[in-house]
Design a protein around this motif. Structure first.
Motif, PDB file in Angstrom:
ATOM      1  N   ALA A 148     -47.417 -67.198  36.916  1.00  0.00           N
ATOM      2  CA  ALA A 148     -47.407 -68.536  36.329  1.00  0.00           C
ATOM      3  C   ALA A 148     -46.906 -69.588  37.317  1.00  0.00           C
ATOM      4  O   ALA A 148     -47.201 -70.780  37.176  1.00  0.00           O
ATOM      5  N   ALA A 149     -46.161 -69.155  38.343  1.00  0.00           N
ATOM      6  CA  ALA A 149     -45.618 -70.089  39.333  1.00  0.00           C
ATOM      7  C   ALA A 149     -46.673 -70.563  40.332  1.00  0.00           C
ATOM      8  O   ALA A 149     -46.468 -71.543  41.056  1.00  0.00           O
ATOM      9  N   LEU A 150     -47.836 -69.891  40.370  1.00  0.00           N
ATOM     10  CA  LEU A 150     -48.901 -70.284  41.301  1.00  0.00           C
ATOM     11  C   LEU A 150     -49.559 -71.583  40.840  1.00  0.00           C
ATOM     12  O   LEU A 150     -49.696 -71.828  39.655  1.00  0.00           O
ATOM     13  N   THR A 151     -49.986 -72.391  41.794  1.00  0.00           N
ATOM     14  CA  THR A 151     -50.760 -73.590  41.461  1.00  0.00           C
ATOM     15  C   THR A 151     -52.183 -73.142  41.099  1.00  0.00           C
ATOM     16  O   THR A 151     -52.588 -72.017  41.437  1.00  0.00           O
ATOM     17  N   PRO A 152     -52.968 -73.997  40.429  1.00  0.00           N
ATOM     18  CA  PRO A 152     -54.347 -73.621  40.099  1.00  0.00           C
ATOM     19  C   PRO A 152     -55.150 -73.189  41.327  1.00  0.00           C
ATOM     20  O   PRO A 152     -55.910 -72.224  41.277  1.00  0.00           O
ATOM     21  N   GLN A 153     -54.977 -73.903  42.449  1.00  0.00           N
ATOM     22  CA  GLN A 153     -55.717 -73.557  43.662  1.00  0.00           C
ATOM     23  C   GLN A 153     -55.259 -72.217  44.220  1.00  0.00           C
ATOM     24  O   GLN A 153     -56.077 -71.404  44.664  1.00  0.00           O
ATOM     25  N   GLN A 154     -53.948 -71.963  44.179  1.00  0.00           N
ATOM     26  CA  GLN A 154     -53.435 -70.682  44.664  1.00  0.00           C
ATOM     27  C   GLN A 154     -53.945 -69.535  43.794  1.00  0.00           C
ATOM     28  O   GLN A 154     -54.289 -68.466  44.293  1.00  0.00           O
ATOM     29  N   TYR A 155     -54.016 -69.763  42.485  1.00  0.00           N
ATOM     30  CA  TYR A 155     -54.521 -68.723  41.597  1.00  0.00           C
ATOM     31  C   TYR A 155     -55.990 -68.448  41.878  1.00  0.00           C
ATOM     32  O   TYR A 155     -56.452 -67.312  41.848  1.00  0.00           O
ATOM     33  N   LYS A 156     -56.734 -69.505  42.174  1.00  0.00           N
ATOM     34  CA  LYS A 156     -58.148 -69.362  42.496  1.00  0.00           C
ATOM     35  C   LYS A 156     -58.311 -68.512  43.770  1.00  0.00           C
ATOM     36  O   LYS A 156     -59.164 -67.618  43.837  1.00  0.00           O
ATOM     37  N   VAL A 157     -57.467 -68.798  44.773  1.00  0.00           N
ATOM     38  CA  VAL A 157     -57.495 -68.024  46.022  1.00  0.00           C
ATOM     39  C   VAL A 157     -57.143 -66.566  45.747  1.00  0.00           C
ATOM     40  O   VAL A 157     -57.792 -65.646  46.266  1.00  0.00           O
ATOM     41  N   LEU A 158     -56.145 -66.325  44.906  1.00  0.00           N
ATOM     42  CA  LEU A 158     -55.747 -64.955  44.573  1.00  0.00           C
ATOM     43  C   LEU A 158     -56.895 -64.211  43.893  1.00  0.00           C
ATOM     44  O   LEU A 158     -57.142 -63.038  44.185  1.00  0.00           O
ATOM     45  N   GLY A 159     -57.599 -64.898  42.999  1.00  0.00           N
ATOM     46  CA  GLY A 159     -58.744 -64.275  42.339  1.00  0.00           C
ATOM     47  C   GLY A 159     -59.824 -63.885  43.330  1.00  0.00           C
ATOM     48  O   GLY A 159     -60.432 -62.818  43.217  1.00  0.00           O
ATOM     49  N   MET A 160     -60.078 -64.752  44.320  1.00  0.00           N
ATOM     50  CA  MET A 160     -61.079 -64.452  45.341  1.00  0.00           C
ATOM     51  C   MET A 160     -60.619 -63.297  46.232  1.00  0.00           C
ATOM     52  O   MET A 160     -61.430 -62.482  46.679  1.00  0.00           O
ATOM     53  N   LEU A 161     -59.312 -63.229  46.459  1.00  0.00           N
ATOM     54  CA  LEU A 161     -58.754 -62.094  47.207  1.00  0.00           C
ATOM     55  C   LEU A 161     -59.053 -60.797  46.474  1.00  0.00           C
ATOM     56  O   LEU A 161     -59.472 -59.808  47.084  1.00  0.00           O
ATOM     57  N   SER A 162     -58.851 -60.815  45.164  1.00  0.00           N
ATOM     58  CA  SER A 162     -59.060 -59.593  44.379  1.00  0.00           C
ATOM     59  C   SER A 162     -60.532 -59.208  44.337  1.00  0.00           C
ATOM     60  O   SER A 162     -60.861 -58.045  44.105  1.00  0.00           O
ATOM     61  N   ASP A 163     -61.408 -60.180  44.570  1.00  0.00           N
ATOM     62  CA  ASP A 163     -62.852 -59.893  44.635  1.00  0.00           C
ATOM     63  C   ASP A 163     -63.276 -59.393  46.016  1.00  0.00           C
ATOM     64  O   ASP A 163     -64.453 -59.109  46.236  1.00  0.00           O
ATOM     65  N   GLY A 164     -62.310 -59.318  46.946  1.00  0.00           N
ATOM     66  CA  GLY A 164     -62.582 -58.771  48.267  1.00  0.00           C
ATOM     67  C   GLY A 164     -63.065 -59.767  49.305  1.00  0.00           C
ATOM     68  O   GLY A 164     -63.521 -59.376  50.388  1.00  0.00           O
ATOM     69  N   LEU A 165     -62.977 -61.076  49.007  1.00  0.00           N
ATOM     70  CA  LEU A 165     -63.436 -62.085  49.972  1.00  0.00           C
ATOM     71  C   LEU A 165     -62.446 -62.238  51.133  1.00  0.00           C
ATOM     72  O   LEU A 165     -61.238 -62.111  50.956  1.00  0.00           O
ATOM     73  N   LEU A 166     -62.989 -62.505  52.309  1.00  0.00           N
ATOM     74  CA  LEU A 166     -62.171 -62.752  53.496  1.00  0.00           C
ATOM     75  C   LEU A 166     -61.740 -64.224  53.523  1.00  0.00           C
ATOM     76  O   LEU A 166     -62.313 -65.065  52.833  1.00  0.00           O
TER      77      LEU A 166
END
Length: 209
Positions: A148-166
């Motif tokens: 919950a402490a992540l900003t919307p943009q940081q959460y978006k980046v984390l989601g892309m990380l979990s999808d395996g994006l570089l």
């Protein structure tokens, strides 16, 4: 029930979304109904529509990452009533949904009468959860607070990380520089208390198990 409520239906299954749209329209005449099929599209819609009265959220749509999507939405929009509509009807799921700040839970298997009653109850300011499916003794979860402490943009980046994006791919998708993505990574790792992307992805999956 007639109203000028603005309600968002967020679900990636067109058939179910259409059925829910029709049901809500029947239950609440005159409501302004909006639809979206991913978390990113939902976030964009919420930026354009500041006065949303209710969000009907599917946990499994693209980008939502299950419970962590709910946690992030709850953190970014603390005053927005969120009702989860899900095919996962186990007590553990309903309990987690309530624990992470949802205002209600409506099983996708609900009949029209139950759906209408639940929607009316929520819009009148009373939470709705199926009787007997919530375990009130669930412990607090430190991981949820970290997400919950992540900003919307940081959460978006984390989601892309979990999808395996570089990093390069994430930068391209978000139309920013790789340096910006690296800065986001540093902040994400610090807030989650991890040292690398692998640990971050494992944490994200952990909260949805």
């Amino acid at each position: 029930m007639e109203s000028n409520y603005t309600i968002i239906i967020a679900d990636d299954h067109p058939l179910f979304r259409n059925a829910l749209f029709q049901s809500v329209h029947m239950a609440i005449s005159g409501a302004n109904l909006l639809e979206t099929d991913s978390l990113n599209a939902l976030l964009e819609l919420l930026e354009k529509e500041p006065d949303v009265d209710l969000l009907l959220l599917d946990l499994k749509m693209p980008g939502a990452n299950g419970m962590s999507g709910l946690i992030q939405l709850r953190a970014d929009y603390p005053d927005l009533p969120i009702v989860v509509i899900s095919a996962s009807e186990e007590s553990s799921v309903v309990t987690q949904v309530k624990h992470y700040g949802a205002f209600g839970f409506i099983p996708k298997s609900s009949d029209m009468r139950t759906l209408i009653a639940a929607l009316n109850q929520v819009l009148e300011g009373e939470p709705y959860f199926p009787p007997g499916l919530v375990n009130e003794s669930i412990p607090t979860n430190d991981l949820a607070e970290r997400i919950a402490a992540l900003t919307p943009q940081q959460y978006k980046v984390l989601g892309m990380l979990s999808d395996g994006l570089l990093n390069k791919q994430i930068a391209y998708e978000l139309n920013v520089s790789e340096a910006t993505i690296k800065a986001h990574m540093t902040a994400i790792f610090r807030k989650l208390g991890v040292k690398n992307r692998t640990q971050a992805v494992i944490l994200l999956k952990e909260i949805n198990d």
